[in-house]
Design a protein around this motif. Sequence first.
Motif, PDB file in Angstrom:
ATOM      1  N   UNK A  21       0.827  -1.208   0.000  1.00 18.33           N
ATOM      2  CA  UNK A  21       0.000   0.000   0.000  1.00 18.33           C
ATOM      3  C   UNK A  21       0.865   1.263   0.000  1.00 18.33           C
ATOM      4  N   UNK A  22       1.990   1.201   0.692  1.00 10.50           N
ATOM      5  CA  UNK A  22       2.906   2.348   0.682  1.00 10.50           C
ATOM      6  C   UNK A  22       3.458   2.575  -0.725  1.00 10.50           C
ATOM      7  N   UNK A  23       3.833   1.490  -1.395  1.00  8.18           N
ATOM      8  CA  UNK A  23       4.351   1.602  -2.764  1.00  8.18           C
ATOM      9  C   UNK A  23       3.271   2.078  -3.729  1.00  8.18           C
ATOM     10  N   UNK A  24       2.035   1.637  -3.524  1.00  9.12           N
ATOM     11  CA  UNK A  24       0.940   2.135  -4.346  1.00  9.12           C
ATOM     12  C   UNK A  24       0.764   3.639  -4.133  1.00  9.12           C
ATOM     13  N   UNK A  25       0.974   4.083  -2.906  1.00  6.09           N
ATOM     14  CA  UNK A  25       0.904   5.514  -2.609  1.00  6.09           C
ATOM     15  C   UNK A  25       1.971   6.295  -3.363  1.00  6.09           C
ATOM     16  N   UNK A  26       3.161   5.707  -3.501  1.00  3.21           N
ATOM     17  CA  UNK A  26       4.220   6.364  -4.278  1.00  3.21           C
ATOM     18  C   UNK A  26       3.813   6.493  -5.745  1.00  3.21           C
ATOM     19  N   UNK A  27       3.200   5.438  -6.294  1.00  5.23           N
ATOM     20  CA  UNK A  27       2.741   5.495  -7.679  1.00  5.23           C
ATOM     21  C   UNK A  27       1.605   6.512  -7.828  1.00  5.23           C
ATOM     22  N   UNK A  50       1.627  -5.248 -11.920  1.00  2.00           N
ATOM     23  CA  UNK A  50       2.031  -5.743 -13.241  1.00  2.00           C
ATOM     24  C   UNK A  50       2.196  -4.626 -14.267  1.00  2.00           C
ATOM     25  N   UNK A  51       1.329  -3.608 -14.217  1.00  2.00           N
ATOM     26  CA  UNK A  51       1.379  -2.544 -15.213  1.00  2.00           C
ATOM     27  C   UNK A  51       2.087  -1.293 -14.706  1.00  2.00           C
ATOM     28  N   UNK A  52       2.816  -1.424 -13.595  1.00  2.00           N
ATOM     29  CA  UNK A  52       3.507  -0.284 -13.006  1.00  2.00           C
ATOM     30  C   UNK A  52       5.021  -0.517 -13.012  1.00  2.00           C
ATOM     31  N   UNK A  53       5.801   0.548 -13.187  1.00  2.00           N
ATOM     32  CA  UNK A  53       7.261   0.400 -13.098  1.00  2.00           C
ATOM     33  C   UNK A  53       7.687   0.276 -11.626  1.00  2.00           C
ATOM     34  N   UNK A  54       8.970   0.192 -11.414  1.00  2.16           N
ATOM     35  CA  UNK A  54       9.492   0.120 -10.037  1.00  2.16           C
ATOM     36  C   UNK A  54       9.131   1.405  -9.313  1.00  2.16           C
ATOM     37  N   UNK A  55       8.915   1.396  -8.054  1.00  2.00           N
ATOM     38  CA  UNK A  55       9.170   0.334  -7.086  1.00  2.00           C
ATOM     39  C   UNK A  55       8.034  -0.681  -7.044  1.00  2.00           C
ATOM     40  N   UNK A  56       8.427  -1.910  -6.773  1.00  2.00           N
ATOM     41  CA  UNK A  56       7.492  -3.030  -6.627  1.00  2.00           C
ATOM     42  C   UNK A  56       7.814  -3.757  -5.333  1.00  2.00           C
ATOM     43  N   UNK A  57       6.822  -4.442  -4.771  1.00  2.00           N
ATOM     44  CA  UNK A  57       7.134  -5.218  -3.562  1.00  2.00           C
ATOM     45  C   UNK A  57       8.059  -6.374  -3.899  1.00  2.00           C
ATOM     46  N   UNK A  58       8.962  -6.649  -3.013  1.00  2.00           N
ATOM     47  CA  UNK A  58       9.856  -7.794  -3.190  1.00  2.00           C
ATOM     48  C   UNK A  58       9.701  -8.686  -1.975  1.00  2.00           C
TER      49      UNK A  58
END
Length: 127
Positions: free
Chosen positions: A21-27, A59-67
């Motif tokens: 959710x934090x990474x989605x917030x960055x996007x 899938x349709x977003x660039x980095x950052x992604x969860x690892x």
Amino acid sequence: MENGRRGKDLRIGDPERENAMRLLGEHFSAGRLDVQEYDERCQQAAAARFGSELDALFEDLPAPRPSNPPRSVVPEALPAMRRAARGNLVVVICAAVLIIFLIVAARQLALVLLVPLAAMIWFYWRR
């Protein structure tokens, strides 16, 4: 259990969901997601049970992604481990200062006083 899951797809916990959710917030803040997409993906991330469900959100977003790196230490345990290491360092420094003081100031008594000090340090490290 869903039959379509891969054999190595592991369950995730709250830390992984919160990270997604934090990474989605960055996007969202970068303008890659609109408000509705962000809200839908956050709801899906909050309900996710497996890592593949989180991967699908990115899938349709660039980095950052969860690892999902392998974890050898639980993150919640790190502060306690650091405090313990800091405490050990303080004990070693205090013991070294006391030994130097005993050798310099109490020359004849140094050996008599060093034995109990050595015993205390030994018992401290054993626990």
